[in-house]
Motif scaffolding. Structure first.
Motif: not given
Ligand SMILES: Cc1cc2nc3c(=O)[nH]c(=O)nc-3n(C[C@H](O)[C@H](O)[C@H](O)COP(=O)(O)OP(=O)(O)OC[C@H]3O[C@@H](n4cnc5c(N)ncnc54)[C@H](O)[C@@H]3O)c2cc1C
Ligand code: FES
Length: 279
Positions: A48, A59-62, A76-78, A80-84, A123, A240, A243
């Motif tokens: 990753c 953030c870490m992405i595969s 491929a990025v889902k 879910v939060g600030m960075v994604t 994902i 992963e 991590m």
């Molecule tokens: C080795 C590794 C490989 C990965 N590979 C992938 C990949 O290939 N693709 C991929 O998409 N992701 C992957 N991930 C996950 C990805 O790193 C995380 O989804 C990412 O760090 C999230 O960062 P963010 O700032 O977008 O979300 P954050 O803001 O850090 O949010 C993280 C979590 O908090 C929750 N959250 C955020 N905002 C809210 C809110 N307002 N209310 C309630 N809950 C909330 C989210 O649902 C999420 O579960 C991988 C992670 C690792 C460690």
């Protein structure tokens, strides 16, 4: 520690493709700006990278692309939060940072002549996509390939074009899909991945099983594979999702005496025997 693991290299988004119907997963093709960075960034399936959006975070992405194919890296990025969310706002031509690659890889070089079973959820197909395409590009090195893949709804299945148009048409390769909840467009199986896997009853002899997905799915799939008769050294998974820093510094990823980022993230079930059940 190598500088490339700590300092991001500048890269540019060259294309963006929606994977899911809702658009919450998008695949980004990314090329390094400096050809020397591209030449240095060699990787294998299962590794990753840390992807950064300047001024927002990283953030870490595969790595979802296969090293057997020249061309851009794919992530491929889902969302879910600030960075994604910030990554999802990037359009072709936008800059981002990439550092890595991190972690060990799926040991596909040890599986020559074996039948392969890939089991993925959501994902979690991203790192396995790299591996599937790697094995298909070296098709003569492996026996049959079976993919078991599930998502919440039909619209949440990632890489649908590849699933339907490429992998299911490849020689000696079967794609088995399931969804948690069907809809009007879906005539296939409905049910969770572990139960679906057990209903397919794949023969464990001469077969390696590899699984990636949400932690609860991994846990149940490992139990299913064991019930199906797969020995622990032939069951491979990636932890992963535990991590964070990727370089052995933050202490977030330890399972017993193992650091997932240093010792993994790819492990066999045999490697995990005797460790606390927290994975
Ligand atoms: C080795 C590794 C490989 C990965 N590979 C992938 C990949 O290939 N693709 C991929 O998409 N992701 C992957 N991930 C996950 C990805 O790193 C995380 O989804 C990412 O760090 C999230 O960062 P963010 O700032 O977008 O979300 P954050 O803001 O850090 O949010 C993280 C979590 O908090 C929750 N959250 C955020 N905002 C809210 C809110 N307002 N209310 C309630 N809950 C909330 C989210 O649902 C999420 O579960 C991988 C992670 C690792 C460690
Ligand atoms: S991810 Fe930070 S120590 Fe392993």
């Amino acid at each position: 520690m190598s500088e490339r693991l700590l300092l991001p290299s500048l890269a540019t988004v060259t294309s963006v493709r929606p994977e899911t119907l809702s658009g919450d997963v998008r695949t980004f093709q990314v090329e390094f700006d400096d050809p020397a960075d591209a030449a240095r960034f060699t990787y294998l399936p299962g590794q990753c990278a840390m992807v950064s959006v300047f001024g927002v975070g990283e953030c870490m992405i595969s790595i979802a692309s296969s090293p057997t194919r020249l061309g851009p890296l794919e992530f491929a990025v889902k969302k879910v939060g600030m960075v994604t969310e910030a990554i999802h706002e990037l359009e072709p031509g936008a800059n981002l940072g990439v550092r890595g690659p991190y972690g060990n890889c799926f040991p596909a070089h040890n599986w020559l002549g074996q039948n392969l079973l890939f089991v993925a959820g959501g994902i979690g197909l991203a790192p396995l996509r790299s591996l599937v395409n790697y094995c298909l590009d070296k098709r003569e090195d492996y026996g049959t390939i079976d993919l078991v893949y599930g998502a919440r709804t039909p619209g949440d299945l990632c890489f649908r074009d590849e699933l339907q148009e490429v992998w299911s048409k490849a020689p000696d390769t079967r794609v088995n899909l399931t969804v948690d909840r069907g809809d009007d467009t879906w005539a296939g199986p409905v049910g969770f991945v572990p139960a679906f896997l057990e209903s397919l009853a794949p023969d464990p002899s001469g077969r390696i099983a590899v699984t990636c997905g949400p932690p609860i799915m991994i846990k149940l799939v490992l139990e299913s594979l064991t019930r199906l008769g797969f020995p622990p050294e032939r069951i491979i998974t990636t932890l992963e999702m535990k991590m964070q820093c990727g370089v052995g510094k933050c202490g977030r990823c330890n399972v017993g005496a193992k650091y997932v980022c240093v010792d993994g993230p790819v492990f066999s079930l045999r490697d995990l025997e005797g460790l606390p059940e927290e994975f």
